[in-house]
Design an enzyme around this catalytic site. Structure first.
Site, PDB file in Angstrom:
ATOM      1  N   GLY A   1       0.825  -1.197   0.000  1.00 29.36           N
ATOM      2  CA  GLY A   1       0.000   0.000   0.000  1.00 29.36           C
ATOM      3  C   GLY A   1       0.859   1.246   0.000  1.00 29.36           C
TER       4      GLY A   1
ATOM      5  N   GLN B   1       2.941   9.911   1.333  1.00 33.83           N
ATOM      6  CA  GLN B   1       4.285   9.330   1.367  1.00 33.83           C
ATOM      7  C   GLN B   1       5.151   9.741   0.179  1.00 33.83           C
ATOM      8  OE1 GLN B   1       2.432   5.275   2.161  1.00 33.83           O
ATOM      9  NE2 GLN B   1       4.406   5.054   3.154  1.00 33.83           N
TER      10      GLN B   1
ATOM     11  N   CYS C   1       6.119  -0.280   7.115  1.00 35.31           N
ATOM     12  CA  CYS C   1       5.727   0.884   6.311  1.00 35.31           C
ATOM     13  C   CYS C   1       6.921   1.324   5.480  1.00 35.31           C
ATOM     14  CB  CYS C   1       5.290   2.008   7.250  1.00 35.31           C
ATOM     15  SG  CYS C   1       4.819   3.520   6.398  1.00 35.31           S
ATOM     16  N   LEU C   2       6.681   1.669   4.220  1.00 34.86           N
ATOM     17  CA  LEU C   2       7.773   2.114   3.347  1.00 34.86           C
ATOM     18  C   LEU C   2       8.402   3.411   3.866  1.00 34.86           C
ATOM     19  CD1 LEU C   2       6.158   1.349  -0.139  1.00 34.86           C
ATOM     20  CD2 LEU C   2       7.875  -0.001   1.084  1.00 34.86           C
TER      21      LEU C   2
ATOM     22  N   HIS D   1      -4.236   1.482   7.712  1.00 32.90           N
ATOM     23  CA  HIS D   1      -2.866   2.010   7.751  1.00 32.90           C
ATOM     24  C   HIS D   1      -2.699   3.157   6.737  1.00 32.90           C
ATOM     25  CE1 HIS D   1       1.690   1.212   7.873  1.00 32.90           C
ATOM     26  NE2 HIS D   1       1.541   2.048   6.862  1.00 32.90           N
ATOM     27  N   GLU D   2      -3.172   2.949   5.517  1.00 35.39           N
ATOM     28  CA  GLU D   2      -2.999   3.968   4.470  1.00 35.39           C
ATOM     29  C   GLU D   2      -3.877   5.193   4.731  1.00 35.39           C
ATOM     30  OE1 GLU D   2      -0.487   3.640   2.728  1.00 35.39           O
ATOM     31  OE2 GLU D   2      -0.193   1.506   3.064  1.00 35.39           O
TER      32      GLU D   2
ATOM     33  N   HIS E   1      -2.206   7.561   7.008  1.00 39.00           N
ATOM     34  CA  HIS E   1      -1.196   8.430   6.380  1.00 39.00           C
ATOM     35  C   HIS E   1      -1.818   9.741   5.891  1.00 39.00           C
ATOM     36  CE1 HIS E   1       2.532   6.175   6.325  1.00 39.00           C
ATOM     37  NE2 HIS E   1       1.961   5.105   5.810  1.00 39.00           N
TER      38      HIS E   1
HETATM   39 NI    NI Z   1       2.756   3.205   5.661  1.00 34.70          NI
END
Ligand code: NI
Length: 164
Positions: A46, A51, A91-92, A133-134, A137
């Site tokens: 995701g 991000q 998470c990236l 989660h997304e 963000h």
């Molecule tokens: Ni993330």
């Protein structure tokens, strides 16, 4: 298509609150395809626009094994939550850190597609985790914010060490 740069902690831009999308044009389509390419390349399941330093309510997700079920969520909103599940998240934007986070087990969301068409999705298991989660963000929240202060501190220390 292009691979975009992903912001990582402690970058303050990750705390920006995303604005709703009001124009459904070619630029939005390009953003979602670039985000998908960036997510598959990373690789991740995701990615939120936040991000990649675009502060619009845009999320891409693909939790399928074959990586052939891309999901684009524009202006997504959770309309109902049910149950509880705990999943070890990463998470990236928080490289190499994994931690168990407690979230709703099932969510129902309403979103728009890249053409502005509204749709609803019911999700559970990994997809429900990923959606929550997304969507966080887009509100400037990263998964570490759900941890206890002590666990959060330990994770941030580990992150600092990895950067040295
Ligand atoms: Ni993330």
């Amino acid at each position: 298509m292009a691979i975009l740069d992903i912001l990582t902690l402690p970058d303050k831009r990750l705390k920006t609150i995303a604005e709703p999308v009001t124009v459904f044009d070619g630029e939005l389509k390009k953003l979602t395809s670039d985000m998908l390419e960036t997510m598959y390349d990373a690789p991740g399941v995701g990615l939120a626009a936040t991000q990649v330093n675009v502060h619009k309510q845009v999320v891409v997700i693909d939790v399928s094994e074959e990586k052939d079920q891309p999901l684009c969520l524009i202006n997504p909103k959770i309309i109902s939550k049910e149950g509880v599940q705990t999943y070890e998240e990463g998470c990236l934007s928080v490289p190499n850190i994994y931690a168990k986070v407690k979230r709703a087990g099932k969510v129902e969301i309403e979103a728009q597609d890249v053409n502005g068409e509204k749709f609803c999705i019911e999700a559970e298991e990994l997809l429900a985790v990923c959606i929550q989660h997304e969507l966080d963000h887009l509100k400037g929240i990263v998964f570490l914010d759900h941890l206890s202060p002590l666990k959060r501190k330990m994770a941030l220390k580990k992150l600092e060490k990895a950067e040295e």
